[in-house]
Each structure stands twice: as C-alpha cells, then as structure tokens.
Design a protein around this motif. Structure first.
Motif, PDB file in Angstrom:
ATOM      1  N   ILE A  46       1.911 -11.063   6.791  1.00  0.00           N
ATOM      2  CA  ILE A  46       0.811 -10.662   5.889  1.00  0.00           C
ATOM      3  C   ILE A  46       1.398 -10.869   4.424  1.00  0.00           C
ATOM      4  O   ILE A  46       0.477 -11.064   3.515  1.00  0.00           O
ATOM      5  CB  ILE A  46       0.838  -9.292   6.279  1.00  0.00           C
ATOM      6  N   GLY A  94      -0.960 -12.573   2.021  1.00  0.00           N
ATOM      7  CA  GLY A  94      -1.412 -11.897   0.716  1.00  0.00           C
ATOM      8  C   GLY A  94      -1.025 -12.679  -0.708  1.00  0.00           C
ATOM      9  O   GLY A  94      -1.939 -12.666  -1.574  1.00  0.00           O
ATOM     10  N   PHE A 143      -1.876  -6.816   1.479  1.00  0.00           N
ATOM     11  CA  PHE A 143      -2.608  -6.807   2.511  1.00  0.00           C
ATOM     12  C   PHE A 143      -4.038  -6.401   2.083  1.00  0.00           C
ATOM     13  O   PHE A 143      -5.173  -7.189   2.549  1.00  0.00           O
ATOM     14  CB  PHE A 143      -2.526  -5.571   3.539  1.00  0.00           C
ATOM     15  N   ALA A 191      -5.497  -9.647   0.659  1.00  0.00           N
ATOM     16  CA  ALA A 191      -6.010 -10.472   1.747  1.00  0.00           C
ATOM     17  C   ALA A 191      -7.234 -10.307   2.217  1.00  0.00           C
ATOM     18  O   ALA A 191      -8.107 -11.151   2.609  1.00  0.00           O
ATOM     19  CB  ALA A 191      -4.658 -10.661   2.855  1.00  0.00           C
ATOM     20  N   GLU A 209       2.655   0.788   7.776  1.00  0.00           N
ATOM     21  CA  GLU A 209       3.679   0.148   7.204  1.00  0.00           C
ATOM     22  C   GLU A 209       4.833   1.016   7.139  1.00  0.00           C
ATOM     23  O   GLU A 209       6.112   0.665   7.450  1.00  0.00           O
ATOM     24  CB  GLU A 209       3.403  -0.534   5.846  1.00  0.00           C
TER      25      GLU A 209
END
Length: 599
Positions: A22, A26, A451, A454, A553
C-alpha cells in the motif's frame, strides 16, 4: 478480538508486506493524481449551472475570459503588430477562441478601406483608420481614454485545470520569448547588405510563424515549411516592380471617372491616352516622383482641365502615385500567393477568412520600414543612440487566479502534511522518549494518508480545495488511535503479561474503543453526502474511509510492526519473545517426557 490477536501473531510478516505494498502504491499515486480548480465541477452534471457551462463551452467558445493587459502607445504600428502576432498565436492554441483587441479593429478597418487585413506601415495610416473608429461603443472595453493601455481579450473554451494551465503557461512563454518589449523602427534603405540579410532572416521567420498560426487555427497544414520560407525570402529580397497592366488600367480609369476626384475626365479616348502614357512611363522609370507624374500629365491632359486650378495636377499626381504603388504591392502579393498556395493541404479558396489573414501575413513583404527588437538593433548599430518604443504585456483575469490556486493547492498539501507529520513525530518521540518510537508511531498514519491518495488515483478523484485537506485531517484524527494503542499496549506489557495476553487485552479494550470512535467519526462525515456540492461529498466519504483505514492500520499494521521490530519503547518485547519460545520448547519437552513415562 481473540481471533484478530491470533491473526496478528501468526501473520504479522504478511500484514507488514501488505502495508508496504500500500505504501508503494500510495507513493506512485502521488505523481498521478490530477489537480483541479474547476468551479463547475462543484456542481452535479444534471444541475442547471453545469448544463449552462457545457453549452457555453460547446457552442459559444466558453465563459472564462482570457485577458492580457497591454501597456504602450496603441496608435503605434509597432505595438499593434506585436499585439496581432500574439493574437494569432493564441488562436493556434487549443480551446482559445475569439481573440480581440484594438489591433483587430484596425486590421478590419484597413481591410475595408485598403483591401489588406493587416496593420498599416506608418503611424499616419493608423491615425487615418483610427479616426473612423472613434465613437465606437466597443472601444472603451478595449482601450483607455489616453490610448496607452488596452486589453487583448479571448475566451477559454475549457474549465479543465490541466488544459487551462497549459494555455496560460504557453501564452506567458510566448510573451517572454517572442514579443519585443523594446522596439526600434528601421528604414530598410538605411541598412547595409549584411545587415539587411540578418534582418530579412528574422522577417522570414516572423511571417512564416504568423502563416503557421493562421493555418493551424483554420485547419490547414503546411506541406513544406522550408519551401515556404524560401519563397518568402525570395520576395523579400527582390526589388523589381512587377505590375499588372490590366488591374492598373482599371484602377486609373475608375479614378478618372470619379466626379469628386482631382482629375475627372469624361472622354474615354482621353482616359485611354492618359492611362497609356502613365503606364509606359512607370514601366520605364522605377524611381519617379510627384513632379515626374505632373510633367507626364501635362503632356497628355489639355490645359482646359487645370488652367483654373493649377494645383489640381499636383493633387492628382499624389493620388495616381498612391494607386500605382498599391497596385505594385498587390502584384507582388498575388504572385507570392500563387507560389505558396500549392504548399497548403487544402485549397485556400475554400476558406475566405484564412485567405484574408494569409494575405495580411504576407503583406509585410511590401514594407519599407520595419520594427525590430532593441537588442537586434544594437547588434547591427552599436554606436547609434535610439529611443525605443516600449511595450509591456501581462496576463490578468480568472485563469491566472485559477493557476495560482492550483499551485497553492500543491504547496499547501506538501507543507501542511510535512509540518503535521514532523510535528507529530517530535511529540511522539518526546512522549515515548525514543526516536524509533516516534518513527514507528507515525508509520500507520503515513500509510493511511498514502492509502487515501491511492484511492483518489484509482477513482480519478482530483486534488482540489476540499480534498487537499484530507491528509492533514487524517493526521490530526488518526494519530489518536496510534497513541491510545501504544499507551495501552505499553501498560499491559509492564504488568508482566505475555505478548499474547498483552495484545489481546489491548485489542479487547482500546481496540474496541478505537473501532467505535472510527465508525462514529465515519458516520459523522458521511452526512456530507447529503449536500449538493460535489467536492464536499468527495471530502465526506474520503474522510470517512480514511478514519476506518486509520483504525485498521492502528490495530493490525502497528502491532505487527511493534512485534517484528521488538520495539523497546513499549517494553522488553525481544526477551519476552525469547522467553515465550523457551517456554514453548520446555512445554513440548515436558509433554514428551510425560508421554514417555506413561508408555
């Protein structure tokens, strides 16, 4: 939460791998997100405002004005020529429509009066055309009352920020590189041959560029630009005075048929005699003056025509020379047009406007005085002192404001995130009394922000005035989860609990609180979806998603990172892990011994 605790203990390496994937995506998406300062995008596609703007773009060339402030003497041909040059370039750009300025009005008036769509060569000629424009209601929109400031106006046919930024930068670049700010008037007859060669190369380039801009705007292609420039150079350097006898005859006859003219002759036979004499004289003598024409007229025109007005022939000579000179110019232009016409991808006769502009572009071959930059003049006349004509152009209006907002969005995003992350890192490092502790604690927060980027890249959500705040908000809210988790986990470790028990207790208590808090914040921000402003809707669901991801997370990636790195600021995790491994081995050994004894 027991299942989550076991998953973290068993799959902590896999969790970290997913986290760093990730992270990589990102970072990649940071360079792919589109920036947007499109006010129309604030409204839904079915809204009246959006539909009206779409109609303006597709049918009327757009609603956003491009304005360029011009400072200089607007009655000076040098200034007007530079303005026309810039307008032609602007027309060649995509999504730029209908450039207009006082220079256009001068060209239009010159086309009406003299059949050439261009800026006249002298200030006197401009003044004559300016006289017919005075009182026009559009003038106050284009120039001030002192005629030293004006506007070049056009319409931007797109609200797309990327396209708008390209157009603004292109115009600025053209102004800085191709527009002369200090201009000097030069008589071609005053130049030496080597100086004239240098000047002519620049003139060829200038005319060729204007033709290229017009051709681009009207959808024509130039098959061979080198051939075009060779033809232009030939006509700039040739001095012969070609003239069409039939056209000149017709013009002179029309002049003598004008009852209000200086030389009204009713007799057709006398007209023919006068015309024949004039044409024969002009062909034999390249250099002629008004006195020469007067002498020639006196030879064929009876005394009765001018005895009562001795100055009549002087005025007639002035008009006749003007007619002859104009026909010589037209002859040169028409011959040039015949040679360059095959170089275009389509027949220029099919487009009257392009042909009119093309004739205006090449009319410069007839100029006897030209305008060059002060730098170029100093290169050929290092000792001469001159007072140049000053010109200044500067873009103004909403496109510049949009560009500045766009640039500020990027800088604001960068500086605010760096400041927030840096400040939080310092506070965490102080709280945990560990540099590594601060670094580990901000990683889940950074991962959450990446994230978010993204997601914006994948769903093509632009970075605008609303979404630019998401990163900083995510840092401010999401860091709470990290602090709560680390503090509780550290507290449980200090109670000499095993890693499994400490992690499970932390997830059962603080973990539940983090999840409840995340979903509460999420539902709060989701209420923004009920609004009608599109960027605020995006902001709402992106923040909601960011809060959930931040919680996940903190409850998965963070404990996995702590366990793998054996973070000492939390406790003696390394020795606890070793003791756990020893205990497991001891238990296995004990069970094996017990089994052997029973057997």
């Amino acid at each position: 939460m027991t299942g989550l605790s076991r998953l973290i203990l068993k799959r902590k390496i896999l969790i970290l791998i997913v986290g760093f994937i990730i992270f990589a995506v990102g970072i990649f998406s940071l360079f792919k997100i589109n920036r947007e300062v499109n006010m129309v995008d604030y409204f839904k596609k079915n809204s009246e405002i959006r539909q009206a703007e779409d109609m303006m773009e597709s049918k009327l060339g757009g609603s956003i004005p491009i304005q360029i402030l011009v400072k200089g003497d607007l009655q000076e041909p040098a200034v007007l020529k530079e303005m026309i040059k810039l307008e032609k370039y602007m027309k060649s750009l995509p999504d730029v429509h209908s450039p207009q300025s006082i220079a256009d009005l001068i060209c239009e008036m010159n086309d009406v009066m003299n059949d050439s769509y261009c800026i006249p060569e002298t200030r006197e000629e401009v003044a004559n055309l300016w006289f017919f424009l005075e009182g026009n209601e559009i003038l106050p929109q284009l120039i001030n009352s002192q005629n030293n400031e004006g506007l070049i106006q056009a319409k931007l046919g797109t609200v797309d920020t990327k396209k708008g930024r390209y157009i603004i930068d292109s115009i600025d670049d053209f102004i800085s590189k191709s527009i002369n700010k200090q201009i000097v008037k030069v008589e071609l007859t005053d130049l030496e041959s080597n100086e004239l060669k240098s000047i002519n190369r620049k003139r060829v380039e200038n005319i060729s560029n204007k033709i290229f801009y017009d051709a681009t705007y009207y959808g024509f292609e130039i098959k061979d630009r080198d051939a075009l420039e060779n033809i232009l150079h030939k006509y700039l350097t040739k001095n012969d005075q070609e003239i069409s006898t039939s056209n000149l005859t017709a013009k002179l006859v029309d002049y003598m048929n004008d009852e209000n003219g200086d030389l009204f002759i009713e007799s057709s036979s006398l007209q023919k005699k006068v015309v024949k004499s004039l044409i024969r004289y002009v062909k034999k003598n390249k250099d002629y003056s008004e006195k020469d024409i007067v002498v020639n007229l006196k030879k064929v025109v009876p005394d009765s025509y001018y005895k009562d007005d001795p100055e009549m022939l002087d005025y007639a000579a002035m008009s006749i020379i003007s007619i002859i000179d104009n026909e010589i110019k037209w002859s040169r232009v028409n011959n040039l047009m015949k040679e360059i016409t095959p170089l275009f991808s389509k027949d220029i006769q099919q487009n009257h406007d392009f042909k009119k502009n093309l004739i205006g572009d090449v009319w410069e071959i007839n100029d006897t005085q030209i305008f060059i930059s002060k730098t170029q003049f100093e290169n050929i006349n290092k000792d001469d002192q001159i007072s140049p004509i000053s010109l200044n152009l500067q873009q103004t209006g909403m496109p510049i404001i949009y560009k500045d907002i766009d640039e500020n969005i990027v800088s604001s995003q960068t500086y605010s995130l760096l400041f927030a992350i840096g400040f939080v890192f310092i506070l965490l490092a102080i709280q945990f009394k560990s540099f590594i502790g601060g670094l580990i604690s901000i990683l889940p927060m950074i991962l959450t922000v990446l994230f978010n980027f993204a997601i914006m890249w994948i769903f093509k959500i632009p970075l605008d005035a609303a979404t630019v705040m998401i990163g900083s908000v995510a840092v401010g809210i999401g860091i709470d989860y990290t602090i709560h988790f680390n503090s509780r986990f550290h507290s449980e470790i200090e109670k000499n609990k095993s890693l499994e028990d400490a992690l499970e207790t932390t997830l059962q208590t603080t973990g539940r609180a983090i999840i409840i808090n995340a979903f509460s914040v999420m539902f709060g921000f989701l209420t923004l979806l009920l609004g009608s402003i599109v960027p605020m809707q995006r902001f709402g669901w992106l923040i909601a998603l960011t809060m959930v991801i931040s919680a996940i997370e903190s409850l998965t990636f963070l404990p996995s990172l702590l366990l793998i790195t054996h973070a000492s600021f939390i406790g003696d995790l390394k020795n606890m892990a070793m003791r756990r491994a020893i205990n497991i081995k001891a238990n296995i050994k004990q069970k094996r011994n017990n089994f052997t004894e029973k057997k």
